[in-house]
Design a protein around this motif. Structure first.
Motif, PDB file in Angstrom:
ATOM      1  N   CYS A 162       0.804  -1.228   0.000  1.00  0.00           N
ATOM      2  CA  CYS A 162       0.000   0.000   0.000  1.00  0.00           C
ATOM      3  C   CYS A 162       0.832   1.272   0.000  1.00  0.00           C
ATOM      4  CB  CYS A 162      -0.931   0.000   1.204  1.00  0.00           C
ATOM      5  SG  CYS A 162      -2.176  -1.319   1.154  1.00  0.00           S
ATOM      6  N   ALA A 163       2.157   1.139   0.083  1.00  0.00           N
ATOM      7  CA  ALA A 163       3.019   2.318   0.073  1.00  0.00           C
ATOM      8  C   ALA A 163       2.846   3.077  -1.243  1.00  0.00           C
ATOM      9  CB  ALA A 163       4.476   1.910   0.251  1.00  0.00           C
ATOM     10  N   GLY A 164       2.621   4.379  -1.139  1.00  0.00           N
ATOM     11  CA  GLY A 164       2.452   5.202  -2.326  1.00  0.00           C
ATOM     12  C   GLY A 164       1.093   5.094  -2.979  1.00  0.00           C
ATOM     13  N   GLY A 223      -9.949   9.911  -5.525  1.00  0.00           N
ATOM     14  CA  GLY A 223      -8.520   9.663  -5.407  1.00  0.00           C
ATOM     15  C   GLY A 223      -8.126   8.245  -5.074  1.00  0.00           C
ATOM     16  N   VAL A 224      -9.101   7.363  -4.894  1.00  0.00           N
ATOM     17  CA  VAL A 224      -8.799   5.981  -4.504  1.00  0.00           C
ATOM     18  C   VAL A 224      -8.236   5.201  -5.691  1.00  0.00           C
ATOM     19  CG1 VAL A 224      -9.773   3.813  -3.635  1.00  0.00           C
ATOM     20  CG2 VAL A 224     -10.571   6.012  -2.715  1.00  0.00           C
ATOM     21  N   ASP A 225      -7.125   4.501  -5.466  1.00  0.00           N
ATOM     22  CA  ASP A 225      -6.485   3.697  -6.511  1.00  0.00           C
ATOM     23  C   ASP A 225      -6.989   2.262  -6.515  1.00  0.00           C
ATOM     24  OD1 ASP A 225      -4.679   5.817  -7.264  1.00  0.00           O
ATOM     25  OD2 ASP A 225      -3.505   5.352  -5.470  1.00  0.00           O
ATOM     26  N   GLU A 226      -7.281   1.729  -5.333  1.00  0.00           N
ATOM     27  CA  GLU A 226      -7.582   0.305  -5.233  1.00  0.00           C
ATOM     28  C   GLU A 226      -8.446   0.037  -4.006  1.00  0.00           C
ATOM     29  OE1 GLU A 226      -4.808  -3.660  -4.649  1.00  0.00           O
ATOM     30  OE2 GLU A 226      -4.225  -2.198  -6.189  1.00  0.00           O
ATOM     31  N   ILE A 260      -3.776   6.478   2.849  1.00  0.00           N
ATOM     32  CA  ILE A 260      -2.984   7.083   1.788  1.00  0.00           C
ATOM     33  C   ILE A 260      -1.514   6.920   2.139  1.00  0.00           C
ATOM     34  CG2 ILE A 260      -2.436   9.199   0.531  1.00  0.00           C
ATOM     35  CD1 ILE A 260      -5.245  10.189   1.108  1.00  0.00           C
ATOM     36  N   ASP A 261      -0.770   6.247   1.255  1.00  0.00           N
ATOM     37  CA  ASP A 261       0.653   5.978   1.487  1.00  0.00           C
ATOM     38  C   ASP A 261       0.867   5.335   2.853  1.00  0.00           C
ATOM     39  OD1 ASP A 261       3.353   5.853   0.889  1.00  0.00           O
ATOM     40  OD2 ASP A 261       3.765   7.889   1.615  1.00  0.00           O
ATOM     41  N   GLY A 262      -0.041   4.428   3.217  1.00  0.00           N
ATOM     42  CA  GLY A 262       0.090   3.685   4.462  1.00  0.00           C
ATOM     43  C   GLY A 262      -0.478   4.369   5.681  1.00  0.00           C
ATOM     44  N   GLU A 263      -0.788   5.664   5.595  1.00  0.00           N
ATOM     45  CA  GLU A 263      -1.334   6.381   6.746  1.00  0.00           C
ATOM     46  C   GLU A 263      -2.855   6.272   6.758  1.00  0.00           C
ATOM     47  OE1 GLU A 263      -1.568  10.866   8.722  1.00  0.00           O
ATOM     48  OE2 GLU A 263      -0.251  10.485   7.002  1.00  0.00           O
TER      49      GLU A 263
END
Length: 215
Positions: free
Chosen positions: A72-74, A109-112, A178-181
């Motif tokens: 999930c990073a990035g 903004g969600v990628d997955e 988002i980016d792990g947070e």
């Protein structure tokens, strides 16, 4: 270090006391406070501030081992547990709802979207095939040892499910990271309804998308 968490409007119920105890116990590590919604009330609970570095599995018969934090990073992701394959009263609201909301999720903004359960990869692959998620933004993963469930502190601890042989399961929840947070987390549960079957709205696509937009 310790963080002080201010809790207001706690309803008087065994569920409230259980979650209050968890808030006290997690004071030793960084946490955010989120809301579990039921019966028109919002109850505070704590969760890790970042996605944990634990492994899940994807695919069958040759599953990949995936580290959640690294994967999930990035990325801008939504992670879900829906208590499947034991559906609520209207299973069409669950995965199909997220399939129908893909464009809205992408606009937010969600990628997955990652759907996971405490189950083996064979079951999760069969469920993914049944829901026809191939080629979509929705990915199914297995948490067979419950490592992700435990790390997110969303184990189902109510005595009801184990009494009928449902053991070691995960609460119905949704996480936006988002980016792990971890930005937002919602749990669908209530008194006498530990699986959130009666009111899963907080974790369904419409409700959770609204929560993401209000961040």
């Amino acid at each position: 270090h310790n963080r002080t968490i201010d809790i207001t409007d706690i309803v008087k119920s065994p569920l409230a006391m259980n979650l209050l105890t968890k808030l006290i116990l997690v004071g030793a590590f960084p946490a955010h406070v989120y809301g579990a919604s039921f019966a028109g009330q919002t109850l505070a609970f704590a969760a890790p501030s970042k996605l944990p570095s634990v492994n899940v599995m994807r695919g069958f018969p040759d599953p990949d081992m995936i580290n959640v934090a690294e994967y999930c990073a990035g990325k801008n992701v939504v992670m879900l547990d829906f208590q499947e394959p034991s559906p609520p009263r209207d299973p069409a609201q669950q995965v199909p709802g997220y399939l129908e909301s893909q464009e809205a999720l992408k606009e937010a903004g969600v990628d997955e979207v990652i759907v996971y359960c405490v189950n083996d990869p064979a079951v999760m692959q069969a469920w993914a095939d049944d829901q026809k998620v191939g080629g979509s933004m929705i990915k199914f993963m297995a948490d067979p040892a419950g490592e992700l469930t435990k790390a997110l502190d969303v184990q189902m601890t109510d005595a009801g499910p184990p009494s009928v042989g449902i053991i070691g399961r995960c609460k119905r929840h949704a996480v936006h990271a988002i980016d792990g947070e971890i930005k937002t987390m919602r749990i669908s549960e209530g008194p006498g309804d530990p699986a959130g079957d009666d009111d899963p709205s907080a974790t369904l696509a419409e409700g959770f998308l609204a929560a993401i937009k209000s961040e």
